[in-house]
Each structure stands twice: as C-alpha cells, then as structure tokens.
Design a protein around this motif. Structure first.
Motif, short mmCIF file in Angstrom:
data_model
loop_
_atom_site.label_atom_id
_atom_site.label_comp_id
_atom_site.label_asym_id
_atom_site.label_seq_id
_atom_site.Cartn_x
_atom_site.Cartn_y
_atom_site.Cartn_z
N SER A 1 0.83 -1.20 0.00
CA SER A 1 0.00 0.00 0.00
C SER A 1 0.86 1.26 0.00
O SER A 1 0.53 2.25 -0.65
N MET A 2 2.00 1.23 0.67
CA MET A 2 2.91 2.37 0.65
C MET A 2 3.47 2.58 -0.76
O MET A 2 3.57 3.72 -1.24
N GLU A 3 3.85 1.51 -1.43
CA GLU A 3 4.36 1.61 -2.80
C GLU A 3 3.30 2.17 -3.73
O GLU A 3 3.58 3.03 -4.57
N LEU A 4 2.07 1.68 -3.62
CA LEU A 4 1.00 2.19 -4.46
C LEU A 4 0.74 3.67 -4.21
O LEU A 4 0.52 4.44 -5.15
N PHE A 5 0.78 4.07 -2.96
CA PHE A 5 0.60 5.48 -2.63
C PHE A 5 1.68 6.34 -3.29
O PHE A 5 1.39 7.38 -3.88
N PHE B 1 5.55 10.32 -6.55
CA PHE B 1 6.75 10.45 -5.71
C PHE B 1 8.01 10.12 -6.48
O PHE B 1 9.00 10.86 -6.42
N TYR B 2 8.01 9.03 -7.23
CA TYR B 2 9.21 8.60 -7.93
C TYR B 2 9.60 9.57 -9.04
O TYR B 2 10.79 9.81 -9.29
N ASP B 3 8.63 10.19 -9.69
CA ASP B 3 8.92 11.19 -10.71
C ASP B 3 9.60 12.41 -10.10
O ASP B 3 10.57 12.94 -10.65
N THR C 1 13.19 11.53 -9.08
CA THR C 1 14.05 11.44 -10.25
C THR C 1 14.48 12.82 -10.72
O THR C 1 15.66 13.05 -11.03
N VAL C 2 13.56 13.76 -10.76
CA VAL C 2 13.88 15.13 -11.17
C VAL C 2 14.85 15.77 -10.18
O VAL C 2 15.84 16.40 -10.58
N LEU C 3 14.59 15.62 -8.90
CA LEU C 3 15.46 16.22 -7.89
C LEU C 3 16.87 15.64 -7.94
O LEU C 3 17.85 16.37 -7.81
#
Length: 74
Positions: free
Chosen positions: A20-24, A30-32, A35-37
């Motif tokens: 559920s944490m990964e899906l959130f 979050f991952y996008d 990646t930008v940061l």
C-alpha cells in the motif's frame, strides 16, 4: 512450529502495508519528483560553481592529495 500461524499473519500484514505504501508513492508521483530532484542535484554537483564551493570549504584538499601521492611513490 508452535507460532507459525502468528508469523504468517505478521508477514501477510507487513506485505500488505508495504504494497500500500508503494501504491501510494506511485499514485502521488513520488518517484517522478525524486528522479527530477536527483538529476538536478547531479547536474549542480558537476557545475563549476559547486567545484568552487567545495574548494572554498576545503582549500587544503589538493595539498593532502599531493601528500598522499608522494607517500605512495616512496
């Protein structure tokens, strides 16, 4: 294996919480954002300004590196 059922319940609950944490994180982007940061951070770290700041914070770094190279040659 007296407590096998208890351990299996803990493992199942932990897996559900982790999923559920990964899906959130996926649904909120979050991952996008990370990646930008990270790419901005790496680009800034390789800039001349960052090199000047590193040199200003540790002006003896080159002297210490030269001293280490001299001791290796002996």
């Amino acid at each position: 294996m007296k407590f096998l059922g208890w351990y299996l319940k803990i493992a199942a609950v932990s897996a559900v919480i982790g999923a559920s944490m990964e899906l959130f994180m996926i649904h909120t982007g979050f991952y996008d954002k990370v990646t930008v940061l990270e790419s901005e951070k790496r680009a800034w770290e390789s800039s001349e300004e960052a090199e000047a700041i590193r040199e200003a914070l540790n002006p003896w770094r080159k002297h210490m590196m030269q001293k280490q190279e001299d001791t290796r040659e002996c």
